[in-house]
Design a protein around this motif. Sequence first.
Motif, PDB file in Angstrom:
ATOM      1  N   ARG A   1       0.702  -1.298  -0.168  1.00 36.53           N
ATOM      2  CA  ARG A   1      -0.085  -0.101  -0.117  1.00 36.53           C
ATOM      3  C   ARG A   1       0.875   1.496   0.122  1.00 36.53           C
ATOM      4  N   ALA A   2       2.011   1.209   0.825  1.00 36.03           N
ATOM      5  CA  ALA A   2       2.718   2.550   1.040  1.00 36.03           C
ATOM      6  C   ALA A   2       3.568   2.579  -0.412  1.00 36.03           C
ATOM      7  N   PHE A   3       4.100   1.521  -0.900  1.00 37.11           N
ATOM      8  CA  PHE A   3       4.678   1.636  -2.693  1.00 37.11           C
ATOM      9  C   PHE A   3       3.435   2.150  -3.411  1.00 37.11           C
ATOM     10  N   ARG A   4       2.470   1.874  -3.423  1.00 36.05           N
ATOM     11  CA  ARG A   4       1.429   2.263  -4.362  1.00 36.05           C
ATOM     12  C   ARG A   4       1.310   3.796  -4.109  1.00 36.05           C
ATOM     13  N   ALA A   5       1.105   4.234  -2.740  1.00 34.85           N
ATOM     14  CA  ALA A   5       0.727   5.436  -2.793  1.00 34.85           C
ATOM     15  C   ALA A   5       2.106   6.463  -3.030  1.00 34.85           C
ATOM     16  N   PHE A   6       3.197   5.777  -2.673  1.00 36.10           N
ATOM     17  CA  PHE A   6       4.346   6.600  -3.252  1.00 36.10           C
ATOM     18  C   PHE A   6       4.444   6.786  -4.523  1.00 36.10           C
ATOM     19  N   ALA A   7       4.128   5.868  -5.245  1.00 37.83           N
ATOM     20  CA  ALA A   7       4.186   5.926  -6.898  1.00 37.83           C
ATOM     21  C   ALA A   7       3.271   7.030  -7.350  1.00 37.83           C
ATOM     22  N   GLU A   8       1.870   6.846  -6.881  1.00 38.79           N
ATOM     23  CA  GLU A   8       0.787   7.559  -7.127  1.00 38.79           C
ATOM     24  C   GLU A   8       1.292   9.094  -6.978  1.00 38.79           C
ATOM     25  N   SER A   9       1.927   9.457  -5.745  1.00 43.15           N
ATOM     26  CA  SER A   9       2.250  10.713  -5.363  1.00 43.15           C
ATOM     27  C   SER A   9       3.365  11.333  -6.313  1.00 43.15           C
ATOM     28  N   ALA A  10       4.292  10.404  -6.473  1.00 42.15           N
ATOM     29  CA  ALA A  10       5.254  10.774  -7.313  1.00 42.15           C
ATOM     30  C   ALA A  10       4.838  11.057  -8.859  1.00 42.15           C
ATOM     31  N   ARG A  11       3.940  10.169  -9.161  1.00 43.26           N
ATOM     32  CA  ARG A  11       3.455  10.384 -10.820  1.00 43.26           C
ATOM     33  C   ARG A  11       2.579  11.972 -10.711  1.00 43.26           C
TER      34      ARG A  11
END
Length: 160
Positions: free
Chosen positions: A49-59
């Motif tokens: 979950r944290a990785f997906r949220a990080f990828a979304e924020s970076a995107r």
Amino acid sequence: MAVAFLLYVVAEIAAVWAVGSAIGVLGTIALLFAGAFIGSWLARREGGRAFRAFAESARLGRPADAEKELTDGMLIGLGGLLILLPGFVSDVIGLLLILPPTRSVARKVWQKRMQRRAVKFANRARGPVMVVDSEVVMDTPSAEAVKKQPPVIEGRIVEG
């Protein structure tokens, strides 16, 4: 640091001893394995979950959110490592780092600590500085600044 590690080891031994006295040796071993399996599953789920949220924020280009998610990922990884260590004290601390409500408290504490350390490191690296109207003003000129200035010769011009 050595004293803290020694206290941690003593606390782990005391916790395992107390649980072993209450439920027996086989129950204690089963509880340690169950904690490791459940904790690793929970760490994997929250880490994803944290990785997906990080990828979304970076995107989306939101660095403040990306910093939050990156810190969450680091805390989840630390919690997973603590859960995999044998012992009940490390399992409880690891679980607290993995669960979202307590992780947000740990994240705020960690970020404040890192901010203080960054300021301390920056001041140690460049010396004490003062900021006036968004510009850094040095209290005393550095040795390099003194070397770059041309020599000043005092005197008077006499025409004649």
